[in-house]
Design a protein around this motif. Structure first.
Motif, PDB file in Angstrom:
ATOM      1  N   LEU A 235      62.352  40.240  15.216  1.00  9.20           N
ATOM      2  CA  LEU A 235      63.696  40.382  15.779  1.00  9.20           C
ATOM      3  C   LEU A 235      63.796  39.713  17.151  1.00  9.20           C
ATOM      4  O   LEU A 235      64.863  39.258  17.555  1.00  9.20           O
ATOM      5  CB  LEU A 235      64.067  41.858  15.885  1.00  9.20           C
ATOM      6  CG  LEU A 235      64.418  42.537  14.558  1.00  9.20           C
ATOM      7  CD1 LEU A 235      64.514  44.031  14.730  1.00  9.20           C
ATOM      8  CD2 LEU A 235      65.725  41.978  13.996  1.00  9.20           C
ATOM      9  N   ALA A 239      65.978  46.093  20.201  1.00 13.80           N
ATOM     10  CA  ALA A 239      66.550  46.530  18.925  1.00 13.80           C
ATOM     11  C   ALA A 239      66.556  48.055  18.876  1.00 13.80           C
ATOM     12  O   ALA A 239      65.709  48.721  19.470  1.00 13.80           O
ATOM     13  CB  ALA A 239      65.744  45.964  17.757  1.00 13.80           C
ATOM     14  N   GLU A 243      67.182  49.899  13.284  1.00 16.42           N
ATOM     15  CA  GLU A 243      67.090  48.483  12.936  1.00 16.42           C
ATOM     16  C   GLU A 243      65.626  48.065  12.805  1.00 16.42           C
ATOM     17  O   GLU A 243      65.249  47.335  11.869  1.00 16.42           O
ATOM     18  CB  GLU A 243      67.779  47.662  14.027  1.00 16.42           C
ATOM     19  CG  GLU A 243      68.273  46.308  13.572  1.00 16.42           C
ATOM     20  CD  GLU A 243      69.217  45.702  14.598  1.00 16.42           C
ATOM     21  OE1 GLU A 243      70.387  45.482  14.258  1.00 16.42           O
ATOM     22  OE2 GLU A 243      68.780  45.449  15.730  1.00 16.42           O
ATOM     23  N   LEU A 307      70.775  42.167  10.886  1.00 17.51           N
ATOM     24  CA  LEU A 307      71.657  41.575  11.895  1.00 17.51           C
ATOM     25  C   LEU A 307      73.053  41.326  11.349  1.00 17.51           C
ATOM     26  O   LEU A 307      74.033  41.334  12.099  1.00 17.51           O
ATOM     27  CB  LEU A 307      71.065  40.267  12.429  1.00 17.51           C
ATOM     28  CG  LEU A 307      69.764  40.387  13.231  1.00 17.51           C
ATOM     29  CD1 LEU A 307      69.369  39.031  13.789  1.00 17.51           C
ATOM     30  CD2 LEU A 307      69.906  41.389  14.360  1.00 17.51           C
ATOM     31  N   SER A 308      73.171  41.133  10.038  1.00 18.54           N
ATOM     32  CA  SER A 308      74.489  40.928   9.430  1.00 18.54           C
ATOM     33  C   SER A 308      75.351  42.178   9.516  1.00 18.54           C
ATOM     34  O   SER A 308      76.575  42.107   9.340  1.00 18.54           O
ATOM     35  CB  SER A 308      74.340  40.503   7.960  1.00 18.54           C
ATOM     36  OG  SER A 308      73.688  39.264   7.869  1.00 18.54           O
ATOM     37  N   ARG A 310      75.444  44.006  12.301  1.00 12.78           N
ATOM     38  CA  ARG A 310      75.908  44.172  13.678  1.00 12.78           C
ATOM     39  C   ARG A 310      77.346  43.698  13.813  1.00 12.78           C
ATOM     40  O   ARG A 310      77.827  42.875  13.041  1.00 12.78           O
ATOM     41  CB  ARG A 310      75.027  43.378  14.640  1.00 12.78           C
ATOM     42  CG  ARG A 310      73.647  43.950  14.881  1.00 12.78           C
ATOM     43  CD  ARG A 310      72.936  43.141  15.962  1.00 12.78           C
ATOM     44  NE  ARG A 310      71.567  43.610  16.200  1.00 12.78           N
ATOM     45  CZ  ARG A 310      70.736  43.045  17.059  1.00 12.78           C
ATOM     46  NH1 ARG A 310      71.121  41.992  17.771  1.00 12.78           N
ATOM     47  NH2 ARG A 310      69.507  43.530  17.229  1.00 12.78           N
ATOM     48  N   VAL A 318      71.211  35.163  12.542  1.00 14.24           N
ATOM     49  CA  VAL A 318      71.130  35.443  11.097  1.00 14.24           C
ATOM     50  C   VAL A 318      70.681  34.198  10.354  1.00 14.24           C
ATOM     51  O   VAL A 318      69.824  34.255   9.461  1.00 14.24           O
ATOM     52  CB  VAL A 318      72.504  35.924  10.577  1.00 14.24           C
ATOM     53  CG1 VAL A 318      72.510  35.978   9.049  1.00 14.24           C
ATOM     54  CG2 VAL A 318      72.836  37.302  11.149  1.00 14.24           C
ATOM     55  N   HIS A 321      66.932  33.551  10.714  1.00 12.76           N
ATOM     56  CA  HIS A 321      66.127  34.455   9.886  1.00 12.76           C
ATOM     57  C   HIS A 321      66.187  34.034   8.415  1.00 12.76           C
ATOM     58  O   HIS A 321      65.162  34.068   7.718  1.00 12.76           O
ATOM     59  CB  HIS A 321      66.604  35.899  10.056  1.00 12.76           C
ATOM     60  CG  HIS A 321      66.225  36.497  11.377  1.00 12.76           C
ATOM     61  ND1 HIS A 321      64.919  36.621  11.784  1.00 12.76           N
ATOM     62  CD2 HIS A 321      66.981  36.995  12.390  1.00 12.76           C
ATOM     63  CE1 HIS A 321      64.880  37.180  12.990  1.00 12.76           C
ATOM     64  NE2 HIS A 321      66.128  37.410  13.378  1.00 12.76           N
TER      65      HIS A 321
END
Length: 922
Positions: A235, A239, A243, A307-308, A310, A318, A321
């Motif tokens: 990440l 975080a 998460e 993260l999608s 958030r 995103v 990753h």
């Protein structure tokens, strides 16, 4: 010294100030790398304690451990390092020693709070009984702030210490001093040498000391819990607990246990309330590199999903990753969304960088290229260019698999970038013509945009009539498209075209710009139209209207996210300041603008020219040529026509001042056709007077007359105040040179009246520098016509003195001559007030040809035996600006030999060792 160190120093210094005072114990806590040992060394050097015994105790290895009773026989400073490493036996011994501290003594004990066996108890789990008179203090070390990181970087990197590098250093190290110092050491040894970019800082990797520390802590976590540390590494930033657990794949209960174990081992730290990660951000890379490949891909896949969720979604992260997980379709979709989001909020450069990097990746599917490339082009045209963007677009438009509409759109944006942002006009024009043809059948709105670009008259080459022809086509295509933004784009360029040649309808066109539109695309085009109008108004001489046009245009550009338009408006402001005499701080404004747009030098071409014009007026001729030639950033032949004409006029003036008349005439013959072929005659205003003078002084009166005739016919009845004043000036130049050639004093007086007419026109604009120059010319003509005027015996090559010899009879009465002298005195003061050093010196020198110094020295007058005489000061001032003896002689109406004598006298009186040293002392 840090603020914390200063506090610790004061605390211990007080303990030794009074030998009967109770002892002091200072606990200093700080995470790894914050400089605890360094602080102890500074405390050991306290100047307030010259007679105090200093004892070091390094815990964990027994180094320096004193025996009971060894200390406190006399005032002692005990420095205990890394108490978190002490075992129970060593802690018991330390407690006994501290309990026995005598008055006038002190101890400083450092520890890492994250490595204490019992949190908050540096001396072990058993509570210590502190003596009654012992003062116990605590201090906590903190990371460096960005300014402290900058100072450290400047010491190591020198000129490579850029703001970009400092920001990257601070972000990656978190300001932890040990990490900063180690990373700087890596950068210092880089080959090729470090140049100060954030990319180089990122590529430097993790210093060995930091990598060993973080990996030892990570692998102290049980293997079952280790995926949570890996999740934090993937990440790569603070975080939340849930998460981290989701990315680790451990599940709620095991994940919570794993987080506790990671915190206990100091592998992770709590960075904020409920946010966890690495104390030093750079450490994440070291851990990430040790994660097995398949496991790392799974972690990245889960990170993209996490993260999608958030809000707002960090689409760029995103996408990274997804890419690291091998999910290329998801990567490209996320990149597209990230670029769209950045563009919508005006962060065009961020979108450009992301799209450039993506499209440069081999193997991007054609469908994805067709979506991403137009997005890159639109951002690049609206924002600020990069050379890589042009290279990427040039490659993509050659892709035969692209749909014709997409290729045409890309070619349009490529042409705009080449022309507007890189100054490659000829190439950009060809690309735009092809784009207009490609788009005519498939996308009429974009075809209108390509045609509208060809309406813009600033580029060298095509004539005014060609631009008018493209305007007709562009207007028809925009109407056919039904697209309001395209209609506005065509109108914006129509404004620029009409204003350039002083079309009577131009101001009505400005009023039609939809400045109150709610459509951001229309607002961006309206902003461009307002700034186009302001730029043209500057060239025409409507200076009182420029400020309001620019204010509204810049506000619209800011509101709609159009940084290119904002920057171009800044260039117009510099031109406005130059012509209206607002010179205070103008040189620095130009230099700052050039620095701010260093990656896009064509955008700062206005600043280069204005800085060069200032250097001419100030007598800094070496710098003047450098700035006027854009310092080699791109060819001056590619300058916009009005700017190129202005620069050419200044260069011709410089060449004439150096008495290189033949060269000046050749420069005039080369520069004039660029304006003549374009046919936008108001743009000849800054070239014509100097070009005419060069040709007239070279004896080519026929060509000089032809220039003036073409200038007058081209202007016609156009409402172009600056050009009309320049036309009057040019006619005065012809009249003066013809009168000099024929020896007619009455002709010189007629020329003086023409110069005064030009000066009055410039005063009305207002243009104070041009007003002063033409007023000086009027005074020069009157003095030349006055056969009764005397010489000071030192006249050189200047034509004013020559004209005195040519005049056979006086044509001036005393009142006329006295008036001319008064005008020249006012000019000299006006030049001085502006900061035009060279012009002021020249005007005063011309005055002296009719006001010769008296012979001998009147009683009481200073002899200047130990200070510079007025003449020596003038000569030294010009010499320090870089003028040669010959150039100084021409300016001051002296012989080169006299100039040489004055410089020698100035060097002797100032103690200068060389001409360069004289400049320094002046």
């Amino acid at each position: 010294m840090s603020a914390t160190c200063g506090s610790a120093r004061r605390s211990l210094a007080r303990a030794f100030a009074d030998r009967d005072a109770g002892p002091v114990l200072l606990f200093v806590e700080g995470s790894a790398g914050l400089g605890k040992t360094h602080l102890l060394h500074e405390l050991a050097e306290l100047p307030e304690t010259p007679d105090v015994v200093r004892l070091w105790w390094r815990c964990g290895d027994g180094d320096g451990r004193p025996e009971d009773g060894e200390v406190w026989r006399e005032p002692t400073l005990l420095l205990v390092d890394d108490v978190h490493r002490a075992d129970e036996d060593e802690l018991r011994a330390l407690r006994r020693v501290l309990a026995g501290m005598a008055p006038g003594s002190a101890a400083a004990v450092t520890f890492r709070p994250e490595e204490l066996p019992v949190p908050g108890m540096p001396l072990g789990g058993s509570a210590m009984t502190y003596p009654f008179r012992l003062t116990v203090l605590g201090d906590r070390l903190a990371p460096w702030d960005e300014e402290r990181v900058r100072r450290a970087a400047a010491e190591v990197l020198g000129e490579s210490c850029t703001a970009e590098a400092v920001s990257a250093l601070y972000e990656r190290t978190g300001g932890v001093p040990r990490a900063v110092v180690d990373l700087l050491a890596v950068l210092r040894e880089q080959r090729p040498a470090f140049t100060g970019t954030a990319a180089e800082v990122a590529a430097a990797g993790v210093p060995a000391r930091l990598a060993e520390l973080v990996l030892s802590r990570t692998y102290a976590v049980p293997s079952a819990h280790r995926p949570l540390v890996w999740a934090a590494a993937v990440l790569d930033g603070p975080a939340a607990r849930d998460e981290l657990i989701a990315v680790s794949g451990l599940g709620a209960v095991p994940g919570s246990d794993a987080l506790l174990r990671a915190l206990e081992s100091a592998a992770l730290a709590e960075l904020g309330e409920g946010r966890y990660g690495f104390a030093v951000p750079l450490a994440a890379a070291a851990v990430r590199d040790t994660v097995p490949g398949p496991v790392r891909q799974d972690l990245h896949r889960r990170a993209a999903a996490a993260l999608s969720r958030r809000q707002p979604v960090p689409w760029a992260a995103v996408g990274e990753h997804h890419r690291a997980a091998g999910e290329y379709r998801g990567w490209l979709r996320a990149v597209e969304k990230a670029a769209e989001s950045a563009a919508a909020s005006g962060r065009h450069q961020e979108a450009i960088t992301l799209l450039e990097r993506t499209l440069a990746t081999p193997g991007i599917p054609p469908q994805a290229r067709a979506r991403l490339a137009p997005l890159l082009a639109r951002n690049a045209v609206t924002g600020l260019r990069s050379d890589q963007t042009v290279e990427v677009l040039e490659q993509i438009v050659r892709d035969a698999d692209l749909p014709p509409a997409v290729r045409g759109e890309l070619r349009l944006d490529l042409g705009l970038m080449l022309s507007n942002q890189m100054g490659r006009f000829e190439e950009g024009w060809r690309v735009l013509e092809v784009a207009a043809a490609e788009l005519r059948e498939v996308r009429s709105a974009l075809a209108a945009r390509a045609m509208a670009a060809l309406v813009t008259p600033y580029w060298p080459g095509a004539s005014l009539d060609v631009h008018r022809g493209w305007l007709i086509k562009a207007s028809a295509a925009a109407d056919d498209s039904g697209d309001d933004a395209m209609r506005t784009a065509v109108l914006a360029n129509h404004v620029g075209l009409a204003m350039s040649w002083a079309d009577p309808e131009a101001w009505d066109l400005v009023e039609r710009l939809p400045v109150h539109s709610t459509d951001p695309a229309c607002v961006r085009q309206a902003a461009r139209g307002m700034c186009n109008a302001a730029d043209s108004a500057v060239w025409l001489g409507f200076y009182r209207r420029v400020d309001s046009l620019l204010a509204e245009g810049r506000e619209l550009a800011t509101r709609s996210g159009a940084p290119y338009t904002e920057h171009s408006a800044s260039g117009t402001l510099l031109l406005q300041a130059w012509w209206t005499g607002q010179w205070l701080g103008l040189a620095k404004r130009c230099e700052d603008f050039v620095a701010d747009t260093a990656d896009m030098p064509f955008l700062s071409s206005d600043a280069y020219v204005v800085r060069g014009l200032l250097a001419v007026a100030q007598g800094d001729w070496g710098e003047a040529r450098s700035w006027l030639s854009q310092r080699g950033t791109f060819g001056t032949e590619n300058l916009p026509v009005p700017l190129g004409a202005t620069a050419a006029g200044a260069v011709i003036r410089l060449t004439l001042a150096r008495q290189e008349v033949a060269d000046a005439a050749e420069q005039a013959r080369a520069a004039w056709p660029v304006v003549a072929e374009k046919g936008v005659w108001p743009w000849a205003a800054e070239l014509a007077p100097w070009a005419v003078e060069a040709l007239a002084r070279a004896g080519d009166m026929a060509t000089a007359h032809a220039m003036v005739r073409d200038f007058a016919q081209g202007l016609g009845e156009a409402d172009a105040p600056a050009a009309r004043a320049a036309l009057t000036w040019s006619r005065a130049v012809l009249a003066e040179n013809e009168a000099l050639a024929e020896g007619r004093p009455d002709g010189l007086l007629a020329a003086a009246e023409s110069y005064r007419e030009a000066a009055a026109a410039y005063a009305e604009l207002p243009r104070p520098y041009s007003e002063a120059l033409t007023t000086e010319c009027a005074g020069r003509c009157v003095l030349a016509a006055d056969a009764g005027g005397g010489e000071d015996g030192e006249a050189g090559e200047d034509r004013a003195s020559a004209s005195g010899e040519a005049s056979a009879a006086t044509a001036c009465d005393r009142a006329t001559t006295a008036s001319a002298i008064a005008e020249l005195e006012a000019c000299a003061q006006h030049f001085t007030d502006l900061g035009a050093v060279w012009d002021a010196t020249r005007a005063r020198a011309l005055l002296r040809t009719r006001q010769p110094a008296k012979k001998g020295r009147p009683p009481g007058r200073p002899s200047h035996s130990d200070q510079l005489s007025p003449r020596e000061a003038e000569v030294a001032q010009l010499a320090s600006s870089g003028l040669t003896n010959r150039e100084i002689a021409a300016t001051l109406h002296l012989s080169p030999r006299t100039v040489e004598q004055h410089i020698a006298g100035a060097m002797r009186k100032t103690g200068a060792l060389s001409r360069r040293d004289l400049a320094h002392r002046m």
